[in-house]
Design an enzyme around this catalytic site. Structure first.
Site, PDB file in Angstrom:
ATOM      1  N   ARG A  65     -18.418 -16.533  37.641  1.00 57.92           N
ATOM      2  CA  ARG A  65     -18.523 -17.803  36.920  1.00 57.92           C
ATOM      3  C   ARG A  65     -17.611 -18.856  37.556  1.00 57.92           C
ATOM      4  O   ARG A  65     -16.459 -18.563  37.873  1.00 57.92           O
ATOM      5  CB  ARG A  65     -18.140 -17.623  35.446  1.00 57.92           C
ATOM      6  CG  ARG A  65     -19.060 -16.620  34.754  1.00 57.92           C
ATOM      7  CD  ARG A  65     -18.922 -16.565  33.284  1.00 57.92           C
ATOM      8  NE  ARG A  65     -19.759 -15.475  32.772  1.00 57.92           N
ATOM      9  CZ  ARG A  65     -20.071 -15.345  31.484  1.00 57.92           C
ATOM     10  NH1 ARG A  65     -19.629 -16.230  30.592  1.00 57.92           N
ATOM     11  NH2 ARG A  65     -20.824 -14.341  31.090  1.00 57.92           N
ATOM     12  N   ARG A 114      -9.362 -15.461  32.263  1.00 52.75           N
ATOM     13  CA  ARG A 114     -10.531 -16.265  32.649  1.00 52.75           C
ATOM     14  C   ARG A 114     -10.547 -16.364  34.167  1.00 52.75           C
ATOM     15  O   ARG A 114      -9.801 -17.129  34.756  1.00 52.75           O
ATOM     16  CB  ARG A 114     -10.442 -17.662  32.016  1.00 52.75           C
ATOM     17  CG  ARG A 114     -11.724 -18.467  32.129  1.00 52.75           C
ATOM     18  CD  ARG A 114     -11.566 -19.842  31.500  1.00 52.75           C
ATOM     19  NE  ARG A 114     -11.362 -19.752  30.062  1.00 52.75           N
ATOM     20  CZ  ARG A 114     -12.363 -19.642  29.173  1.00 52.75           C
ATOM     21  NH1 ARG A 114     -13.611 -19.584  29.608  1.00 52.75           N
ATOM     22  NH2 ARG A 114     -12.117 -19.564  27.883  1.00 52.75           N
ATOM     23  N   GLU A 134     -11.671 -14.335  22.291  1.00 54.93           N
ATOM     24  CA  GLU A 134     -12.991 -13.721  22.408  1.00 54.93           C
ATOM     25  C   GLU A 134     -13.029 -12.645  23.492  1.00 54.93           C
ATOM     26  O   GLU A 134     -12.569 -12.860  24.607  1.00 54.93           O
ATOM     27  CB  GLU A 134     -14.032 -14.800  22.751  1.00 54.93           C
ATOM     28  CG  GLU A 134     -15.468 -14.270  22.787  1.00 54.93           C
ATOM     29  CD  GLU A 134     -16.373 -15.112  23.661  1.00 54.93           C
ATOM     30  OE1 GLU A 134     -16.371 -16.347  23.487  1.00 54.93           O
ATOM     31  OE2 GLU A 134     -17.051 -14.516  24.516  1.00 54.93           O
ATOM     32  N   SER A 160     -19.522 -10.997  22.767  1.00 57.97           N
ATOM     33  CA  SER A 160     -20.418 -12.005  22.202  1.00 57.97           C
ATOM     34  C   SER A 160     -21.802 -11.394  22.019  1.00 57.97           C
ATOM     35  O   SER A 160     -22.399 -10.918  22.988  1.00 57.97           O
ATOM     36  CB  SER A 160     -20.497 -13.210  23.135  1.00 57.97           C
ATOM     37  OG  SER A 160     -21.283 -14.200  22.558  1.00 57.97           O
ATOM     38  N   ARG A 164     -10.439  -8.958  31.132  1.00 56.85           N
ATOM     39  CA  ARG A 164      -9.915  -9.535  29.887  1.00 56.85           C
ATOM     40  C   ARG A 164      -9.548  -8.425  28.892  1.00 56.85           C
ATOM     41  O   ARG A 164      -8.489  -8.483  28.261  1.00 56.85           O
ATOM     42  CB  ARG A 164     -10.928 -10.488  29.272  1.00 56.85           C
ATOM     43  CG  ARG A 164     -10.372 -11.259  28.091  1.00 56.85           C
ATOM     44  CD  ARG A 164     -11.334 -12.261  27.490  1.00 56.85           C
ATOM     45  NE  ARG A 164     -11.624 -13.395  28.344  1.00 56.85           N
ATOM     46  CZ  ARG A 164     -12.393 -14.425  27.952  1.00 56.85           C
ATOM     47  NH1 ARG A 164     -12.950 -14.426  26.755  1.00 56.85           N
ATOM     48  NH2 ARG A 164     -12.637 -15.429  28.768  1.00 56.85           N
TER      49      ARG A 164
HETATM   50  N1  LIG Z   1     -14.478 -16.166  33.238  1.00 52.07           N
HETATM   51  C1  LIG Z   1     -14.311 -15.007  32.599  1.00 52.07           C
HETATM   52  N2  LIG Z   1     -13.292 -14.191  32.937  1.00 52.07           N
HETATM   53  C2  LIG Z   1     -13.106 -13.000  32.310  1.00 52.07           C
HETATM   54  N3  LIG Z   1     -13.903 -12.553  31.319  1.00 52.07           N
HETATM   55  C3  LIG Z   1     -14.932 -13.337  30.954  1.00 52.07           C
HETATM   56  C4  LIG Z   1     -15.205 -14.590  31.555  1.00 52.07           C
HETATM   57  N4  LIG Z   1     -16.314 -15.137  30.963  1.00 52.07           N
HETATM   58  C5  LIG Z   1     -16.710 -14.251  30.027  1.00 52.07           C
HETATM   59  N5  LIG Z   1     -15.896 -13.174  30.026  1.00 52.07           N
HETATM   60  C6  LIG Z   1     -16.007 -11.996  29.164  1.00 52.07           C
HETATM   61  O1  LIG Z   1     -17.383 -11.667  29.037  1.00 52.07           O
HETATM   62  C7  LIG Z   1     -17.735 -11.649  27.656  1.00 52.07           C
HETATM   63  C8  LIG Z   1     -19.184 -12.061  27.509  1.00 52.07           C
HETATM   64  O2  LIG Z   1     -19.360 -13.354  28.068  1.00 52.07           O
HETATM   65  S1  LIG Z   1     -20.261 -14.339  27.256  1.00 52.07           S
HETATM   66  O3  LIG Z   1     -20.601 -15.413  28.133  1.00 52.07           O
HETATM   67  O4  LIG Z   1     -19.579 -14.659  26.060  1.00 52.07           O
HETATM   68  N6  LIG Z   1     -21.585 -13.521  26.845  1.00 52.07           N
HETATM   69  C9  LIG Z   1     -22.377 -12.900  27.736  1.00 52.07           C
HETATM   70  O5  LIG Z   1     -22.173 -12.944  28.941  1.00 52.07           O
HETATM   71  C10 LIG Z   1     -23.502 -12.078  27.123  1.00 52.07           C
HETATM   72  N7  LIG Z   1     -24.375 -11.623  28.179  1.00 52.07           N
HETATM   73  C11 LIG Z   1     -22.907 -10.917  26.338  1.00 52.07           C
HETATM   74  O6  LIG Z   1     -22.060 -10.146  27.165  1.00 52.07           O
HETATM   75  C12 LIG Z   1     -16.766 -12.612  27.014  1.00 52.07           C
HETATM   76  O7  LIG Z   1     -16.653 -12.355  25.624  1.00 52.07           O
HETATM   77  C13 LIG Z   1     -15.486 -12.271  27.766  1.00 52.07           C
HETATM   78  O8  LIG Z   1     -14.902 -11.070  27.266  1.00 52.07           O
END
Ligand SMILES: Nc1ncnc2c1ncn2[C@@H]1O[C@H](COS(=O)(=O)NC(=O)[C@@H](N)CO)[C@@H](O)[C@H]1O
Length: 420
Positions: free
Chosen positions: A258, A273, A347, A350, A388
């Site tokens: 991301r 993050r 969080e 999700s 995380r």
């Molecule tokens: N940039 C990031 N760095 C670390 N962990 C992350 C990051 N973005 C998301 N996550 C983790 O990934 C989980 C799911 O991301 S989400 O966008 O909320 N949801 C999804 O991707 C859905 N597909 C369910 O997993 C988050 O709750 C968090 O625990």
């Protein structure tokens, strides 16, 4: 995206959903375009029928009449080309707006502009008490030589990290435990591509809306997906599944990427993050039935709660507001885990129900018992996402001398060790 007929029959419901989710879709423009499009299509069809009759007239005509017909034909062909061009343009604009149509959120969703309107449904467990000053996960990891940040940044820039030694083994333990638990619940482990084409990103709803969040590799027309959900939705795109294969349940594994453009200054330290992380993703593809989707939503949520309870982490379950859940969701529950260094919940999971919103975009269909072909329903939830979740484990289970008490469910994956 929604079904055109649904929008025509329920314009106000769609407008209410647009407003509640804070979207900028003009439903009246979409309906007008839909009407123009159907009128243009009719005109093109009529013109094509007339054109076909030309050939019959031409065959019967004498030379003089043929010359007249050729001239008429010429003029007519120009009109038909112009009509087709207008139809293509209005069709493209309509398709663009259709991709922005929102799933109507469930009636229990708090109505509000963003996560500030989310409502905590329940808190499970209690935050740990320390008889010493707890360290944050970054200090803990660096003190134990379990993570490299500065060196990783030299390799990969901002938000980069490397896990070292026992923290790598802990990450593997968390993933293996989650996969074993999911296999026990009939989820099929699937290791999926993180390198994906544009179609599954459109199918999942990541494109066109969140383009700036996604790493692109234009030389190969590929992208780095932000979640295994993308490949899982794309896996059966365009197929017609037999009803007896439903519900499909996948535990998808893939590195997730991301750009975190929207989070510029947030969480730049540590493991919360980052640009690249690992996730075990629960994905369900089920029959197009609201009760069936609700059943799987509850199942996915309960499974994530079981994982956190097994790990001994304190967490809260949140009902996400209309402005937080995003355009495609019918319902979204986040699970936030306690982080001692922050003194609050963050969080970690999700859980989402999307009904047929993704299936319509990705063309995910099935043949039901009486032979009718329908768009399926899709759902997803996080099983575990690291690093995380590792940060949560480090902070919650640290000892005064900076060791880590290993949650009981993970000990079998760490040679039975209770402390690392
Ligand atoms: N940039 C990031 N760095 C670390 N962990 C992350 C990051 N973005 C998301 N996550 C983790 O990934 C989980 C799911 O991301 S989400 O966008 O909320 N949801 C999804 O991707 C859905 N597909 C369910 O997993 C988050 O709750 C968090 O625990």
């Amino acid at each position: 995206m929604l079904d055109k007929r649904f929008i025509r029959d329920n314009p106000q419901a769609v407008k209410d959903a647009v407003a509640a989710k804070g979207l900028d879709l003009d439903v009246d423009e979409l309906l007008q375009l839909d009407q123009d499009n159907r009128k243009l299509q009719f005109e093109v069809d009529t013109a094509q029928a007339t054109r076909r009759s030309f050939s019959k007239q031409f065959a019967k005509a004498d030379e003089a009449r043929r010359a007249e017909l050729r001239a008429e034909h010429e003029a007519f062909d120009g009109q038909l080309r112009e009509l087709r061009e207008r139809l293509a343009q209005s069709g493209a604009r309509l398709a663009e707006l259709m991709l922005q149509t929102p799933t109507i959120p469930w009636s229990g969703a708090p109505v509000g502009p963003d996560e500030s309107a989310n409502v905590v449904l329940r808190t499970v467990g209690t935050p740990p008490e320390f008889d010493f000053t707890p360290l944050d996960h970054t200090e803990l990891a660096e003190r134990r030589g379990w993570a490299e940040f500065a060196r990783a940044r030299r390799v990969a820039g901002e938000r980069a990290y490397a896990l070292v030694g026992d923290l790598v083994m802990l990450e593997r333990a968390v993933h293996s435990y989650a996969l074993d638990l999911l296999r026990g619940r009939e989820f099929t482990p699937v290791s999926v591509p993180a390198l994906v084409r544009e179609e599954p990103l459109v199918g999942t709803g990541m494109l066109p809306k969140a383009r700036e969040e996604i790493y692109a590799i234009p030389a190969d027309d590929l992208y780095l997906a932000g979640t295994a959900e993308v490949a899982l939705v794309g896996l059966h795109a365009g197929e017609i599944l037999d009803a007896d294969r439903l519900p499909l349940r996948y535990a998808g594994i893939a590195p997730s990427f991301r750009r975190e453009i929207g989070s510029a200054s947030r969480d730049v330290r540590g493991l919360l993050r980052v640009h690249q992380f690992e996730k075990v993703e629960m994905f369900v593809l089920c029959a197009a039935d609201e009760a069936e989707s609700a059943r799987w939503h509850a199942e996915l949520l309960a499974t994530a709660e079981r994982i956190l309870t097994d790990l001994g982490l304190c967490y809260e379950v949140v009902e996400c507001a209309t402005g937080d859940m995003g355009v495609g969701k019918f319902r979204m529950n986040d699970i936030n885990t306690w982080f001692p260094s922050l003194g609050r919940f963050r969080e970690t999971h999700s859980c989402s129900t999307l009904h047929d919103w993704q299936a319509r975009r990705a063309n995910l269909r099935y043949r039901d018992a009486d032979g009718t072909i329908r768009f399926a329903h899709t759902l997803n939830n996080t099983a575990v996402a690291t690093p995380r979740l590792l940060a949560a484990l480090l902070e919650n289970f640290q000892t005064a001398d900076g060791q880590l008490r290993v949650p009981e469910v993970l000990r079998p994956y760490l040679g039975g060790r209770e402390l690392i």
